[in-house]
Design a protein around this motif. Structure first.
Motif, PDB file in Angstrom:
ATOM      1  N   VAL A  27       0.851  -1.202   0.000  1.00 30.93           N
ATOM      2  CA  VAL A  27       0.000   0.000   0.000  1.00 30.93           C
ATOM      3  C   VAL A  27       0.883   1.246   0.000  1.00 30.93           C
ATOM      4  N   ALA A  28       1.934   1.225   0.812  1.00 34.47           N
ATOM      5  CA  ALA A  28       2.856   2.362   0.865  1.00 34.47           C
ATOM      6  C   ALA A  28       3.540   2.570  -0.483  1.00 34.47           C
ATOM      7  N   VAL A  29       3.851   1.475  -1.190  1.00 35.65           N
ATOM      8  CA  VAL A  29       4.479   1.577  -2.517  1.00 35.65           C
ATOM      9  C   VAL A  29       3.580   2.341  -3.483  1.00 35.65           C
ATOM     10  N   ILE A  30       2.301   1.991  -3.487  1.00 33.98           N
ATOM     11  CA  ILE A  30       1.357   2.660  -4.392  1.00 33.98           C
ATOM     12  C   ILE A  30       1.317   4.156  -4.113  1.00 33.98           C
ATOM     13  N   VAL A  31       1.216   4.503  -2.823  1.00 33.09           N
ATOM     14  CA  VAL A  31       1.162   5.912  -2.439  1.00 33.09           C
ATOM     15  C   VAL A  31       2.468   6.618  -2.801  1.00 33.09           C
ATOM     16  N   LEU A  32       3.602   6.001  -2.462  1.00 34.09           N
ATOM     17  CA  LEU A  32       4.898   6.625  -2.711  1.00 34.09           C
ATOM     18  C   LEU A  32       5.160   6.804  -4.201  1.00 34.09           C
ATOM     19  N   ALA A  33       4.795   5.808  -4.992  1.00 35.30           N
ATOM     20  CA  ALA A  33       5.021   5.893  -6.435  1.00 35.30           C
ATOM     21  C   ALA A  33       4.275   7.086  -7.020  1.00 35.30           C
ATOM     22  N   PHE A  34       3.039   7.260  -6.603  1.00 33.65           N
ATOM     23  CA  PHE A  34       2.262   8.385  -7.128  1.00 33.65           C
ATOM     24  C   PHE A  34       2.832   9.711  -6.640  1.00 33.65           C
TER      25      PHE A  34
ATOM     26  N   LEU B  54       5.583  14.795  -7.643  1.00 28.28           N
ATOM     27  CA  LEU B  54       6.637  15.761  -7.342  1.00 28.28           C
ATOM     28  C   LEU B  54       7.520  16.011  -8.555  1.00 28.28           C
ATOM     29  N   HIS B  55       7.873  14.935  -9.233  1.00 24.62           N
ATOM     30  CA  HIS B  55       8.729  15.066 -10.409  1.00 24.62           C
ATOM     31  C   HIS B  55       8.025  15.872 -11.494  1.00 24.62           C
ATOM     32  N   ASN B  56       6.763  15.568 -11.706  1.00 31.27           N
ATOM     33  CA  ASN B  56       6.000  16.212 -12.773  1.00 31.27           C
ATOM     34  C   ASN B  56       5.923  17.717 -12.558  1.00 31.27           C
TER      35      ASN B  56
ATOM     36  N   LEU C 210       7.387   6.880 -16.908  1.00 30.48           N
ATOM     37  CA  LEU C 210       6.502   8.003 -16.588  1.00 30.48           C
ATOM     38  C   LEU C 210       7.283   9.310 -16.472  1.00 30.48           C
ATOM     39  N   TYR C 211       8.469   9.239 -15.859  1.00 30.63           N
ATOM     40  CA  TYR C 211       9.289  10.443 -15.733  1.00 30.63           C
ATOM     41  C   TYR C 211       9.746  10.937 -17.108  1.00 30.63           C
ATOM     42  N   TYR C 212      10.103   9.991 -17.975  1.00 29.72           N
ATOM     43  CA  TYR C 212      10.525  10.368 -19.333  1.00 29.72           C
ATOM     44  C   TYR C 212       9.380  11.045 -20.082  1.00 29.72           C
ATOM     45  N   LEU C 213       8.186  10.456 -19.993  1.00 35.07           N
ATOM     46  CA  LEU C 213       7.026  11.042 -20.670  1.00 35.07           C
ATOM     47  C   LEU C 213       6.706  12.420 -20.102  1.00 35.07           C
ATOM     48  N   SER C 214       6.880  12.570 -18.771  1.00 35.86           N
ATOM     49  CA  SER C 214       6.635  13.866 -18.143  1.00 35.86           C
ATOM     50  C   SER C 214       7.624  14.906 -18.652  1.00 35.86           C
ATOM     51  N   ASN C 215       8.900  14.531 -18.745  1.00 29.86           N
ATOM     52  CA  ASN C 215       9.921  15.451 -19.268  1.00 29.86           C
ATOM     53  C   ASN C 215       9.635  15.825 -20.715  1.00 29.86           C
TER      54      ASN C 215
ATOM     55  N   LEU D  91      12.439  -4.165 -10.492  1.00 30.36           N
ATOM     56  CA  LEU D  91      12.816  -3.703 -11.834  1.00 30.36           C
ATOM     57  C   LEU D  91      11.609  -3.198 -12.608  1.00 30.36           C
ATOM     58  N   VAL D  92      10.467  -3.904 -12.468  1.00 30.45           N
ATOM     59  CA  VAL D  92       9.252  -3.490 -13.175  1.00 30.45           C
ATOM     60  C   VAL D  92       8.779  -2.134 -12.653  1.00 30.45           C
ATOM     61  N   LEU D  93       8.739  -1.971 -11.324  1.00 32.55           N
ATOM     62  CA  LEU D  93       8.313  -0.697 -10.746  1.00 32.55           C
ATOM     63  C   LEU D  93       9.252   0.424 -11.177  1.00 32.55           C
ATOM     64  N   LEU D  94      10.562   0.164 -11.104  1.00 39.96           N
ATOM     65  CA  LEU D  94      11.536   1.182 -11.501  1.00 39.96           C
ATOM     66  C   LEU D  94      11.372   1.537 -12.975  1.00 39.96           C
ATOM     67  N   GLY D  95      11.144   0.512 -13.819  1.00 40.09           N
ATOM     68  CA  GLY D  95      10.953   0.749 -15.254  1.00 40.09           C
ATOM     69  C   GLY D  95       9.716   1.594 -15.531  1.00 40.09           C
ATOM     70  N   ILE D  96       8.626   1.285 -14.838  1.00 42.40           N
ATOM     71  CA  ILE D  96       7.384   2.055 -15.029  1.00 42.40           C
ATOM     72  C   ILE D  96       7.585   3.509 -14.621  1.00 42.40           C
ATOM     73  N   LEU D  97       8.223   3.722 -13.471  1.00 44.74           N
ATOM     74  CA  LEU D  97       8.433   5.089 -13.002  1.00 44.74           C
ATOM     75  C   LEU D  97       9.378   5.856 -13.922  1.00 44.74           C
ATOM     76  N   MET D  98      10.429   5.178 -14.411  1.00 42.55           N
ATOM     77  CA  MET D  98      11.343   5.845 -15.339  1.00 42.55           C
ATOM     78  C   MET D  98      10.625   6.235 -16.631  1.00 42.55           C
TER      79      MET D  98
END
Length: 649
Positions: A465-472, A477-479, A635-640, A626-633
């Motif tokens: 649950v904390a992962v879901i919240v932290l990921a968002f 913040l990055h966006n 999303l960050y790329y798309l945001s940039n 790795l999957v979580l890190l890949g998804i976040l990377m």
């Protein structure tokens, strides 16, 4: 701050329901399964008093046997059984009804009842043995409180209320009766009673108390005999840990003698196992539990019960190794990691269906490591300063994980006056979590009483649950770190969101981050408490206070100097830190759920473990990170990319 937690009030309800269901599953057993097992035992034992050589000896008893055989069949229909084994069980129970109707021989009735009973136990995974060795001293106290009025002070069935009872209370000194009764059958009788007799069900007794009473009742016929207490105690100490507790609990005296030997030495071993309980020092060592479960796992695997073997191997880790993990790590972290890996190797070999010899080799390796751990554990109790250091270091480690996240959010919120109205919600969340942690310490006996499996599940679910919240939060913040008008955004957009129910989302976020660490800390501190000398227990409290003081100092410094960091940069740095924490937590969450047995374990070719980074040598945990890190990377790329397009246009 806008977080993805709009329907937060319902989340609290879901968590409450989830934790409540774990409590129920930890404390209650399926009453239908227990009733069926009890009735099968009762029918097979009492049938000879109703029928002999095809002739009815007692019409009332025979009518009862017919009633019970039908009741067994009907109750079993309410039990969820696997389709294949279920068909076989129902076939046997149908045959049992017919055999009773046709007044078949006692042997046929007993054979088919025993077959059905153990098939149900195997199919349902019903636990038929106590977790810890019962205490005969406590059993004697319970006997004097609840049983002496009918069964008499010595157990001869001649209590003050025995006159006029029909049937008469059981005589626990009767060798022929008690030699064929297992403690498990006595336990079921205590918990369920015997219908149609004065023997009521003692539902007010806990499972542990019922086992204490059952073992004491089994000891009575040996206590009337002349015994050499000193030599028998030595025999008990030798046999303790060598023979599985499950065998002692589920086998009758006659059946246990077949394993111990029917010679004089075997008889002495039987007396010792029935009369004595392990000393406090012996019973406190959960490593004995681990060894016992591993022996059971091997026996189950050799008998073709792969699922049961897997559960036993899992219990060996959860109930045997985990409680002493903190003490072992304090002595030798590398050795502790090796012990954990050896236990995981056992589960992996079982899950992969390796041949019996390979599974046995893995179990023997684990047992050898446990022996080494036991030697380490035989040292004196933790002294004052070592307990202080352990408690402080654990609270500091767990507290810093939570503090880092909360401090980042507080620093961001303090950057704008309008957002400061959210501060009470943030503080309310983490303060509530700490208060629940304090309450949890006083309720730690209940928490420790939850099965190790459910503790791991709770910890794993809280992490996810904390992962879901932290990921968002990290992505959010990055966006917004790209926004040139971040100040205007905070004042107009975020400020508008920090109203009413939306703020509860911040409180929930703050609560979840701290509660997970508080829950884990309770388990660790409880383990230290068990290993600390009785006069030095205050060292744990002072260690916790010292850790809080250190965390408070760090919090003050962070919040003071974070104001000097440009908010745009603070957003960006915070997003990367929170992303890292999310990756760590998903590794820990998946690992905890694996330890609970909810996920399979596939070993990584290279064995390595970095606990503070949530890195463990299993494919499942590494792939999830790795999957979580890949998804976040991504999303960050798309945001940039989107922000670059906005700048151009």
């Amino acid at each position: 701050m806008r977080l993805p937690l709009h329907p937060i009030p319902s989340y609290f309800l879901y968590i409450f329901i989830f934790f409540s269901s774990l409590q129920v599953s930890a404390k209650e057993k399926d009453s239908n399964i227990q009733s069926v097992i009890h009735l099968l035992d009762y029918l097979s034992k009492d049938y000879p008093t109703a029928v002999r050589d095809g002739e009815i000896l007692d019409k009332a008893e025979y009518a009862e046997m017919q009633e019970f055989s039908a009741k067994i069949f009907n109750l079993t229909q309410k039990i969820k059984l696997p389709s294949e084994s279920g068909r076989s069980i129902f076939s046997d129970l149908s045959d049992l009804k017919i055999l009773v109707r046709d007044k078949a021989s006692s042997k046929k009735i007993k054979d088919i009842a025993e077959k059905a009973k153990w098939a149900i136990i195997k199919a349902t995974g019903y636990e038929v043995a106590p977790l810890n060795w019962p205490d005969n001293t406590k059993g004697q106290s319970l006997y004097l409180q609840n049983c002496v009025q009918c069964h008499g002070p010595k157990g001869a069935g001649n209590g003050a209320l025995a006159n006029g009872l029909k049937p008469a209370p059981a005589n626990f000194l009767n060798d022929s009766l008690m030699a064929n009764l297992s403690p498990f059958e006595a336990y079921n009788t205590v918990k369920l009673g015997v219908e149609g007799t004065a023997m009521r069900s003692f539902t007010e007794l806990t499972d542990r108390e019922a086992w204490d009473l059952a073992f004491y009742v089994k000891s009575l016929r040996f206590q009337k005999q002349k015994i050499d207490s000193i030599s028998l105690k030595k025999i008990f100490d030798q046999e303790f840990g060598n023979i599985p507790l499950k065998d002692v609990a589920t086998l009758s005296d006659n059946e246990l003698m077949n394993k111990l030997g029917s010679d004089i030495q075997g008889q002495k071993k039987l007396k010792a196992l029935r009369i004595f309980s392990p000393s406090e020092k012996m019973s406190q060592s959960s490593l004995t539990i681990a060894r016992d479960y591993l022996h059971q796992a091997l026996s189950s695997y050799k008998n073709g019960s792969k699922d049961e073997a897997r559960q036993k191997a899992l219990a060996a880790y959860l109930e045997g190794i985990e409680p002493v993990e903190v003490r072992l790590k304090a002595n030798d972290p590398e050795f502790t990691s090796q012990l954990e890996q050896n236990m995981m190797d056992v589960r992996q070999a079982i899950e992969q269906g390796k041949n019996s010899s390979k599974v046995e080799n893995k179990i023997n390796t684990a047992l050898s490591t446990i022996d080494s751990a036991e030697k380490m554990m035989k040292d004196e109790k933790l002294n004052y300063w070592l307990s202080f250091f352990l408690a402080a270091s654990i609270m500091l480690r767990e507290g810093l994980e939570a503090f880092l996240i909360i401090a980042l959010i507080l620093a961001l919120i303090r950057s704008t006056p309008r957002a400061k109205k959210a501060l009470p919600y943030i503080h309310g969340g983490w303060i509530t979590a700490i208060l629940m942690g304090v309450a949890g310490w006083f309720l730690s006996d209940w928490i420790i009483g939850i099965s190790g499996q459910n503790r791991e599940i709770m910890e794993g679910m809280i992490s996810l649950v904390a992962v879901i919240v932290l990921a968002f939060v990290g992505f959010w913040l990055h966006n917004h770190s790209h926004s040139k008008k971040w100040k205007e955004f905070i004042e107009k957009k975020i400020g508008a969101q920090l109203k009413g129910e939306k703020m509860i989302g911040l409180a929930f976020f703050s609560f979840m981050v701290v509660f997970r660490e508080a829950f884990e800390s309770i388990l660790f501190l409880q383990a230290i408490g068990l290993e600390t000398q009785s006069g030095d227990q205050s060292s744990i409290g002072f260690g916790v206070l010292a850790a809080f003081a250190m965390i408070g100092l760090l919090a003050f410094l962070f919040l003071k100097y974070s104001k000097k960091i440009p908010v745009r940069q603070l957003f960006r740095y915070s997003s990367w830190v929170i992303t890292l924490l999310a990756v760590i937590l998903i590794g820990k969450g998946i690992h905890a759920i694996q330890e609970a047995g909810w996920l399979s374990v596939t070993g990584f070719p290279v064995s390595f473990k970095i606990d503070w980074l949530g890195i463990y040598p299993t494919l499942e945990s590494l792939i999830s990170q790795l999957v979580l890190l890949g998804i976040l990377m991504l999303l960050y790329y798309l945001s940039n990319y989107r922000n670059r397009i906005i700048k151009i246009t």
